[in-house]
Write a protein that holds these residues in place. Sequence first.
Motif, PDB file in Angstrom:
ATOM      1  N   UNK A   1       3.026  10.242  -1.685  1.00  0.00           N
ATOM      2  CA  UNK A   1       1.710  10.000  -1.074  1.00  0.00           C
ATOM      3  C   UNK A   1       1.792   8.821  -0.115  1.00  0.00           C
ATOM      4  N   UNK A   2       2.396   7.733  -0.589  1.00  0.00           N
ATOM      5  CA  UNK A   2       2.448   6.540   0.250  1.00  0.00           C
ATOM      6  C   UNK A   2       3.220   6.792   1.542  1.00  0.00           C
ATOM      7  N   UNK A   3       4.390   7.390   1.421  1.00  0.00           N
ATOM      8  CA  UNK A   3       5.229   7.608   2.601  1.00  0.00           C
ATOM      9  C   UNK A   3       4.605   8.624   3.556  1.00  0.00           C
ATOM     10  N   UNK A   4       3.811   9.541   3.022  1.00  0.00           N
ATOM     11  CA  UNK A   4       3.122  10.511   3.878  1.00  0.00           C
ATOM     12  C   UNK A   4       2.133   9.818   4.808  1.00  0.00           C
ATOM     13  N   UNK A   5       1.384   8.881   4.277  1.00  0.00           N
ATOM     14  CA  UNK A   5       0.350   8.224   5.074  1.00  0.00           C
ATOM     15  C   UNK A   5       0.879   7.019   5.853  1.00  0.00           C
ATOM     16  N   UNK A   6       1.977   6.428   5.396  1.00  0.00           N
ATOM     17  CA  UNK A   6       2.595   5.322   6.139  1.00  0.00           C
ATOM     18  C   UNK A   6       3.485   5.924   7.229  1.00  0.00           C
TER      19      UNK A   6
ATOM     20  N   UNK B   1      -8.518  -3.665   7.836  1.00  0.00           N
ATOM     21  CA  UNK B   1      -8.008  -3.554   6.461  1.00  0.00           C
ATOM     22  C   UNK B   1      -6.751  -2.701   6.432  1.00  0.00           C
ATOM     23  N   UNK B   2      -5.823  -3.060   5.582  1.00  0.00           N
ATOM     24  CA  UNK B   2      -4.628  -2.258   5.370  1.00  0.00           C
ATOM     25  C   UNK B   2      -4.251  -2.337   3.902  1.00  0.00           C
ATOM     26  N   UNK B   3      -3.363  -1.448   3.472  1.00  0.00           N
ATOM     27  CA  UNK B   3      -3.009  -1.400   2.058  1.00  0.00           C
ATOM     28  C   UNK B   3      -1.511  -1.166   1.903  1.00  0.00           C
ATOM     29  N   UNK B   4      -0.909  -1.917   0.986  1.00  0.00           N
ATOM     30  CA  UNK B   4       0.513  -1.772   0.697  1.00  0.00           C
ATOM     31  C   UNK B   4       0.715  -1.029  -0.617  1.00  0.00           C
ATOM     32  N   UNK B   5       1.965  -0.872  -1.002  1.00  0.00           N
ATOM     33  CA  UNK B   5       2.311  -0.127  -2.208  1.00  0.00           C
ATOM     34  C   UNK B   5       1.682  -0.702  -3.466  1.00  0.00           C
TER      35      UNK B   5
END
Length: 236
Positions: free
Chosen positions: A19-24, A71-75
């Motif tokens: 999920x994370x790598x898909x959106x990053x 705003x941003x979000x990390x792992x």
Amino acid sequence: MASSLLQAVEISASQFLDIFHHYDNDGNGFIEGKELQSFIRELRDARQKAGLDLTDEMRRFVSECEKNSDRRIGLVELVQILPTEENFLLFFRQQLSSCSHFIQVWRRYDADHSGYIEADELKSFLKDLLLKAQRTCDDNKLDEYTAATLKIFDSDSDGKLCLSEMSRLLPDEQNFLLKFQDGRGFIDETQLEALLRDNKVVDSADVRLCLSVIMDLSDGGKLYRSDLSLLLCHQH
């Protein structure tokens, strides 16, 4: 695929990374800008399709993003928002109670003082944390946790973790290496002494001796992060 994973009641460690790598999209370690807008939109749609409401954490995060376009979000923050299985990352961070505990763990598992903890050593480290917390975990799940932890923290993708990479397991307030992120990339003798005392990196009786030895190796009174990492890795 990622949007379908967002419909799950519980997300595994490997699914979380997908999920994370898909959106990053740009691979900079953060979901931000249009990436974040897409994530929020698809999160809402996915939860609705699954007949699930947004959790309190999700609502709080979405509200913050609507108020702040930067705003941003990390792992680490994302794992607190998504329903990750056993919240594996937060669990491992909670087991490293302090900087001094982290250093003890590092020295134990970097037994050859190579300056790195490799995949098999990391697996042993995670297994011991689970045993200490009286949690059971089969070998396949342990492999998944090990692979996920490497993917999260192995910034140069060399299949092993150096001290600065593994220190990211610590909460920010406990991460002594973040003291170097003030734009200069180094600390002086006064800052080093405070770091050694506050984080109990060495016994209090040894602080002055350790300080003197380390600063003798510094570059004109400037101690860079790579230098400190190397010294900590090899200290007996």
